[in-house]
Structure formats: structure tokens, C-alpha cells
Design an enzyme around this catalytic site. Structure first.
Site, short mmCIF file in Angstrom:
data_model
loop_
_atom_site.label_atom_id
_atom_site.label_comp_id
_atom_site.label_asym_id
_atom_site.label_seq_id
_atom_site.Cartn_x
_atom_site.Cartn_y
_atom_site.Cartn_z
N LYS A 70 0.86 -1.19 0.00
CA LYS A 70 0.00 0.00 0.00
C LYS A 70 0.89 1.23 0.00
O LYS A 70 1.88 1.28 0.74
CB LYS A 70 -0.88 0.00 1.26
N ASN A 114 -2.93 19.48 -0.22
CA ASN A 114 -4.01 18.72 0.38
C ASN A 114 -3.88 18.56 1.90
O ASN A 114 -4.84 18.73 2.66
CB ASN A 114 -3.93 17.34 -0.29
N LYS A 122 4.25 2.54 8.69
CA LYS A 122 2.99 3.25 8.95
C LYS A 122 1.81 2.28 9.03
O LYS A 122 1.02 2.31 9.97
CB LYS A 122 2.76 4.26 7.81
N LYS A 167 5.53 2.03 -2.64
CA LYS A 167 5.45 3.42 -3.12
C LYS A 167 5.86 3.45 -4.57
O LYS A 167 6.66 2.62 -5.02
CB LYS A 167 6.40 4.31 -2.31
N SER A 192 -7.81 5.25 3.05
CA SER A 192 -7.56 4.40 1.88
C SER A 192 -7.93 2.94 2.20
O SER A 192 -8.49 2.23 1.36
CB SER A 192 -6.08 4.44 1.48
N THR A 235 -5.88 13.01 5.36
CA THR A 235 -4.52 13.13 5.88
C THR A 235 -4.42 14.36 6.79
O THR A 235 -3.91 14.29 7.91
CB THR A 235 -3.49 13.19 4.74
N1 GLU Z 1 0.57 8.88 -0.01
C1 GLU Z 1 -0.08 8.76 1.27
C2 GLU Z 1 0.92 8.43 2.35
O1 GLU Z 1 2.07 8.72 2.24
C3 GLU Z 1 -1.27 7.83 1.22
C4 GLU Z 1 -0.98 6.43 0.85
C5 GLU Z 1 -2.23 5.58 0.67
O2 GLU Z 1 -3.32 6.08 0.87
O3 GLU Z 1 -2.07 4.42 0.31
O4 GLU Z 1 0.56 7.94 3.39
#
Ligand code: GLU
Length: 427
Positions: A80, A231, A104, A116, A359, A200
Site C-alpha cells: 500500500k 491537500n 505506517k 510506493k 484508503s 490526511t
Molecule cells: N501517499 C499517502 C501516504 O504517504 C497515502 C498512501 C495511501 O493512501 O495508500 O501515506
């Protein structure tokens, strides 16, 4: 000086994002008991893919862009993590960002591994058609390693719900059926979740509120400085503003705006949506960018890019709480100084986890084809974030360590236990 970390080299003084992650990981090892022997698994990504993305530009020429998808760890579930479109994207950075997603998701106890992606491109320089062609070709190139049960991309810096819609459509076209659960952060009409866009920033506010309570800081009239007004930064600023704090400084790529009496954040959001920058909102209140970290304030929110809090900033900043809305904003050496100065740093892996939490809700809703109300989403996220802060706070007190190391301990214990139970294939 180079230090060998069982096969991976990093520089003690190195400040790359991956270096920073490895140093953060080293701090956890003494707290893991016998599991620390297994920590090597997290010192390298499981899978890294580099792709060439040829794009036919509007003028008929072909330009090549470099893209990445890194799956750092898939022990606890599918990968993810977001996709970043930015001119500075490189493999080192995407590796670090994917590793932070591993930590995370495990720290929040979401059933995901970490991944990522990114493309080295300035999306503001492309037309909408070029951006669509780039996104679709990138998706086609990483198509074979993503999927609802494999790896689920989402937005990050420089990407948005429209880009997620193109990714979902490209994946679906290649699969022969509509697969909504392959990406999150989609538009609501396409299986996106209510509340995802604001999630977020909302999480940054919730974690700030919880930590302020722990250290007896009254957020009413507390002074807040925000770096980054995308955002994440804009929503966090709005929530602090609406709940009685004074957002006295906002910095973005164009300007640093300072108003001692507090900025009208709702108006600034309107302005920046229209102009794509904050410069010009109130020209007489613009100050030098370098002044940002010197402003006396109780709360600082770095919500832009990584590596901005270095040793110098850590020695001079006058804050009670730092809320890491961005991923990786604090260098490890700076972290130690902040810790000694008793400035509470709420680490990225908790602070900005509201996005990946919603998400997760989006993915669950897509798989169940049953959608929740915004109240349900916000309320469930509030509970998850609140509990995460409480768990990390207790762990930090028990282990006498920073909140970051505490979050890493909780995460690494979950991942390494899962690996221990799964064993190593083929055994
Ligand atoms: N890009 C966001 C982060 O760094 C969200 C990642 C997601 O929703 O999978 O946490």
C-alpha cells in the site's frame, strides 16, 4: 564514514531519505529482543521496479520519463502506498517512502505491507492529455505487480483523484473487467471513499489534539506554523483555525505568509485553489522563506517534502509540538536534538496516517461494494488515530524513547512476528 549494514551500505553523514530510514531503523534494534535478528528483512526492499515511460507529447515528439514502483515489505498483506509525480523523484527516495509505508501500516495495524511509486516529472509542465498518457503508460508498465490483492497505489505529492481514475481505468482495461479496488483515492463516483481527500490533514489535526492533551498544551490561541499548503497542510491548517488555534504562518513553494493575529485560512484556501499558490494573498505580510523555522510558535507542521528539519533547524526552532504531515521531514540527527530539547515530535508514520487509514476504508468498501457515510468514516478514523497515539505514547513511556522509536517498535514487532510465524519460503 561508511557503515556496513549486513549487505547494505550507508553513509553516517548521508542525508538521503533511505539513509535516514536506515538510521531510524537502527534505533529500534535494541528494543526488539530476539526479534532484532530478523530486522535485516526491513533493511532492503522486497521488490524494486524501474520503468521507462515513453510519452507522445502534444507537439508529436516523444519524451522518456523514469518511473518506479517499490514494494518494501508484503509480510502482513498487499503493498500500500502512494504514487509521487515530482521532478526530484529517484529510486532512493521511493525506497524510503515505501519503507515508511511498511512502518505506517503496521503501526496503525492496517492489514497492508508498504509500497510506493513515482515518476520523475514536473506534472505542472504537462498538458492534461500528456499527463493522462504518462499516467496510463506508467500504469501499464507496473501493471503486473499491482492489483487489489497485490499492491494498491494511491495519491501522493503531485497526483490526485483524476490520476487515480486513469490508473484504475488502465488496469481495468488490461484485466477485462472493472477493478475498483486496485487504487484508492479515486473520485467518489468511481468507488472512491467519502472523506478521503481531507483524511490526511484531518489525521494531522487529530494526532496534534491528542498529543497536546498529553503534554497539557492548550490549543486555544496556540500559534501554529504550516509548511506546505497542498491537500495535507491546508486541511490541517483549517482544522486548527476552526478549533480556536491561530495559524500565524503558512509557507508554500511561492511565498511565506506571516500574520501575527492569525491568517484567515478559509480565505487563503479559496485564494490558493484559484491561483495555485499563496503568493499575492497579502503581499505586505510576505516574509523571507528562511525566517519560517525561527518564528515563535507552539505547533509546527511540516507538510511538504522530506529532510527539511536538519540539525540547524532543530537547534533553533521554538516549538512544543512538531506534527509531521509530510513523510520523512526530520533527519535523524535533528531528531536527537529535538528529543533533548523536549520538543514532542509526532512522527509521520502516525501523524499523516489518516490518509492511508481512509484508503484502507476505501479498499474495504470497494471489495464489499457497500459504501459508508462520511460521518462513519470520520468517526472510525478518529478512533483508529486516537488509539494509535495512545499506544505509541504508552510504548514511549515504557521504553523511554521518542514517539518515533515507539511507533517503530510497535510496527516492527508486528511485522517480524508475522514473518516468524509465516517462516521463510521454501523453508
Ligand atoms: N501517499 C499517502 C501516504 O504517504 C497515502 C498512501 C495511501 O493512501 O495508500 O501515506
Amino acid at each position: 564514514m561508511n557503515t556496513m549494514v549486513k549487505g547494505l551500505t550507508y553513509t553516517e553523514q548521508g542525508t538521503t531519505a533511505w539513509n535516514n530510514y536506515l538510521k531510524q531503523l537502527d534505533k529500534v534494534a535494541p528494543h526488539l529482543g530476539e526479534l532484532s535478528e530478523r530486522l535485516d528483512m526491513l533493511r532492503r526492499p522486497k521488490r524494486s521496479l524501474i520503468v521507462d515511460i515513453p510519452v507522445i507529447m502534444d507537439d508529436g515528439t516523444v519524451q522518456h520519463f523514469e518511473g518506479y514502483r517499490v514494494q518494501h515489505n508484503l509480510t502482513r498483506g498487499p503493498g500500500k502506498g502512494g504514487v509521487r509525480f515530482h521532478p526530484d523523484v529517484n529510486l532512493d527516495e521511493v525506497m524510503a517512502l515505501s519503507a515508511w509505508m511498511t512502518i505506517k501500516c503496521a503501526a496503525l495495524n492496517l492489514p497492508f505491507g508498504g509500497a510506493k511509486g513515482g515518476v520523475r516529472v514536473d506534472p505542472t509542465q504537462l498538458s492534461k492529455r500528456e499527463l493522462e498518457r504518462l499516467t496510463r503508460r506508467y500504469t501499464a508498465e507496473i501493471n503486473f505487480i499491482i492489483g487489489p490483492q497485490k499492491d494498491i497505489p494511491a495519491p501522493d505529492v503531485g497526483t490526485n483523484p483524476q490520476i487515480m481514475a486513469w490508473m484504475m481505468d488502465t488496469f481495468s482495461m488490461n484485466s477485462g473487467s472493472t477493478v475498483t479496488g486496485v487504487v484508492t483515492g479515486k473520485p467518489v463516483h468511481l468507488g472512491g471513499s467519502l472523506g478521503r481527500i481531507k483524511a490526511t490533514g484531518r489525521g494531522v489535526y487529530i494526532t496534534g489534539r491528542e498529543v497536546a492533551q498529553q503534554i497539557d498544551l492548550d490549543l486555544n490561541d496556540a500559534r501554529v506554523c504550516v509548511q506546505g499548503f497542498g491537500n495535507v497542510g491546508s486541511e490541517a491548517a483549517l482544522l486548527f483555525h476552526e478549533n480556536g488555534s491561530k495559524v500565524i504562518c503558512v509557507q508554500d513553494h511561492s511565498a511565506t505568509l506571516y500574520q501575527e493575529q492569525g491568517i484567515d485560512i478559509a480565505k487563503l484556501i479559496e485564494y490558493s485553489k484559484h491561483h495555485q499558490k499563496i503568493q499575492g494573498f497579502s503581499a505586505k505580510d510576505e516574509i523571507l522563506a528562511a525566517k519560517f523555522w525561527q518564528i515563535p510558535a507552539e505547533v509546527f507542521i511540516p507538510a511538504a517534502l522530506e529532510g527539511v528539519i536538519d540539525v540547524h533547524v532543530a537547534q533553533t526552532i521554538q516549538a512544543k509540538i512538531i506534527l509531521e504531515g509530510a513523510n520523512g521531514p526530520t533527519l535523524t540527527e535533528a531528531d536527537e536534538i529535538l528529543s533533548k530539547r523536549q520538543i514532542t515530535v509526532v512522527p509521520d508514520v502516525i501523524c499523516n496516517a489518516g490518509g492511508v487509514t481512509v484508503s484502507y476504508f476505501e479498499w474495504v468498501q470497494d471489495l464489499a461494494s457497500y459504501f459508508w457515510t462520511e460521518e462513519e468514516i470520520n468517526q472510525r478514523m478518529d478512533v483508529i488515530m486516537k488509539n494509535a497515539v495512545a499506544d505509541v505514547w504508552i510504548k514511549a513511556t515504557q521504553a523511554e524513547c521518542s514517539l518515533r522509536t515507539a511507533a517503530y517498535i510497535l510496527a516492527c514487532e508486528r511485522i517480524l512476528m508475522a514473518r516468524k510465524e509465516r517462516g521463510i519460503y521454501p523453508g
